[in-house]
Design an enzyme around this catalytic site. Structure first.
Site, PDB file in Angstrom:
ATOM      1  N   GLY A 146      28.787  39.376  33.440  1.00 60.08           N
ATOM      2  CA  GLY A 146      28.035  39.425  34.688  1.00 60.08           C
ATOM      3  C   GLY A 146      28.531  38.405  35.691  1.00 60.08           C
ATOM      4  N   ALA A 151      62.717  40.434  50.805  1.00 58.31           N
ATOM      5  CA  ALA A 151      62.415  39.653  49.611  1.00 58.31           C
ATOM      6  C   ALA A 151      63.160  38.318  49.632  1.00 58.31           C
ATOM      7  CB  ALA A 151      62.772  40.447  48.363  1.00 58.31           C
TER       8      ALA A 151
END
Length: 537
Positions: free
Chosen positions: A192, A428
């Protein structure tokens, strides 16, 4: 009689755990008995159940983490004040969390550890307040915070106060981010909203088989989607270390895990005003790296293991790889060069040829930000053919994710050195800490190929018409590829145009990097005043 009747007898209170005493010696003896009870735990069956799962107790974990005899506990006598719903007769000392400080390799470290034997480690009001206080002390003292997590989430019997306790933890996690190192060690279930605190910290460690993290458990998943999955299959250590990227490290047992946490702490500074601790090294700074001549093939299409390059360069060949199992086409690691801690970012030609994709960009970007936040210099080893092409990559936001890495490097003010080993193509190349985005020093080996794209692709674009018109198109294509390489991709093209500081002999790599880091040690960068940037997400 009504409860407001003054003649009504007072409500019964549970008997004290230890009988009170009137004299000083008796009260001291009572204190000792209470402290022993708090340390031992009140339920031997719960302790036995913890051990049956192969798990250590909270105090045993703290003893493994910290230097022997250094732990100072705070609020060991704290108890919850909630009544009703079965809690009125259950008020154990510590309220299910052990908090305090000690040392790791002599440096101060704050710690809190859930005690699963008490309310399953569930968080209530008093439990949360203890954590809030120790977090506040860590921030004020400027020392790392380690959480040893083994809890069942919010304490249902305390309702909204338990939920509010989590909010206080999350707020402090965010305020401490980039100020002190925060390490979460998952040693049991974490479900949770409780899973968000570890996600806000700098590093997450997990232990296989015993620790899990998920927002909704297997039962909810089965009810909502019909999917059948086990706890480990949904949120186990390997899932988060290899698929989701939530966990940075995964180990087989708790002692090994906690020993690695100690090692990580030895590589980190106390806070963002400090520098990482230096360590004397017997590995000569001017050691020649002859092995590098054989490790990296000159042919850019042949793969090799970048880890072996890192092993050859760093002190004693020792480094700590972060996120080893996730986004394996890029390597991020902490190591030492000349005794100084550095962060290494490197393409890995063994995986996807070392291309950058969504996960690799995210992984490298967060590591760059971590190093920059904690004054750790960056060394970038470049061998990248570009970004991974594909519909999925484009539709899932490779532009957005690649921009995260670009943003991280552009904002980093720590010393930055980049080294091109072989390929460095297109966007890149720019993103992997090129000179144009602020690298302090850029080097390359004589095997480097820095270009917009590979020669074959470039020839197909530039000389498309000439190739088509040729009597022998394939022969013409080979000739054009050769000419493109000779004119625009030779090892000295970038150096001739001032885009590299030097082309170096691979055997001198370690010496050059260490000498460069020494020069950059006093680097200072002024940034424009702003509240904060707005990085791509």
């Amino acid at each position: 009689m009504t409860s407001g009747d003054p003649t009504a007898p007072p409500p019964a209170r549970p008997a004290p755990d230890v009988e009170p005493a009137s004299d000083v010696r008796g009260r001291v003896a009572r204190l000792r008995a209470i402290r022993e009870l708090a340390e031992r735990g009140q339920d031997e069956k719960a302790t036995a159940a913890q051990r049956a799962k192969g798990k250590l107790t909270a105090r045993e974990r703290i003893a493994l983490l910290l230097d022997e005899g250094s732990f100072h506990e705070v609020e060991p006598l704290r108890r919850h004040r909630a009544t009703g719903f079965g809690l009125e007769d259950k008020r154990p000392y510590t309220d299910g969390v052990v908090t305090g400080w000690g040392t790791v390799h002599g440096a101060t470290v704050f710690v809190y550890a859930h005690d699963f034997r008490i309310f399953g480690g569930a968080l209530g009001e008093a439990h949360a307040e203890k954590i809030h206080r120790i977090m506040d002390r860590a921030i004020a003292a400027g020392a790392p915070l380690v959480s040893l997590n083994d809890g069942a989430g919010a304490r249902i019997q305390e309702g909204v106060t338990a939920l509010a306790g989590y909010g206080g933890i999350f707020t402090r996690n965010a305020r401490a981010s980039g100020v002190i190192p925060q390490i979460s060690v998952m040693l049991g279930p974490c479900a949770g909203g409780a899973a968000y605190s570890p996600a806000l910290t700098d590093f997450v460690f997990m232990v296989r088989e015993t620790s899990q993290m998920f927002i909704t458990g297997p039962d909810v998943v089965r009810t909502v989607t019909g999917e059948q999955v086990t706890h480990n299959g949904l949120g186990g250590a390997d899932v988060h270390a290899e698929r989701s990227g939530v966990a940075h490290f995964a180990y087989d047992d708790e002692p090994t895990c906690l020993d690695e946490v100690r090692y990580l702490l030895s590589l980190l500074p106390q806070n963002n005003r400090d520098t990482a601790p230096a360590a004397p090294s017997e590995d000569p700074a001017d050691r020649r790296c002859e092995a590098l001549l054989d490790l990296v093939p000159a042919d850019g299409s042949r793969p090799y293991d970048m880890r072996r390059v890192i092993d050859e360069i760093v002190d004693e060949g020792e480094f700590l790889e972060v996120h080893e199992g996730w986004a394996t086409n890029v390597i991020v690691a902490l190591a030492r060069l000349g005794g100084q801690v550095v962060g290494i970012v490197a393409n890995q030609p063994q995986a996807l040829a070392g291309v950058l994709d969504i996960d690799a960009s995210d992984k490298a970007a967060r590591f760059v930000q971590l190093c920059d936040a904690f004054n750790i210099p960056l060394v970038t080893l470049v061998d990248v053919p570009g970004f991974l092409p594909g519909v999925d990559q484009e539709h899932n936001g490779i532009i957005r994710h690649g921009a995260k890495l670009l943003y991280a490097y552009c904002n980093a003010t720590v010393p930055r050195i980049s080294l091109v080993l072989r390929k460095a193509y297109g966007g890149a190349y720019i993103v992997m800490d090129s000179r144009s985005v602020g690298a302090d020093l850029s080097y390359a080996w004589p095997t480097n190929e820095i270009a917009v794209m590979g020669a074959e692709g470039a020839a197909d674009v530039i000389f498309r018409r000439r190739i088509r018109a040729a009597d022998d198109p394939e022969a013409m294509r080979r000739q054009m590829v050769k000419e493109y390489k000779a004119e625009l991709m030779h090892p000295y093209y970038a150096a001739e145009r001032g885009l590299l500081d030097d082309v170096i002999d691979p055997v001198d790599t370690r010496r050059v990097l260490i000498e460069s880091l020494r020069m950059l040690r006093t680097k200072h960068a002024d940034l424009a005043a702003r509240k904060h940037g707005n990085p791509p997400h």
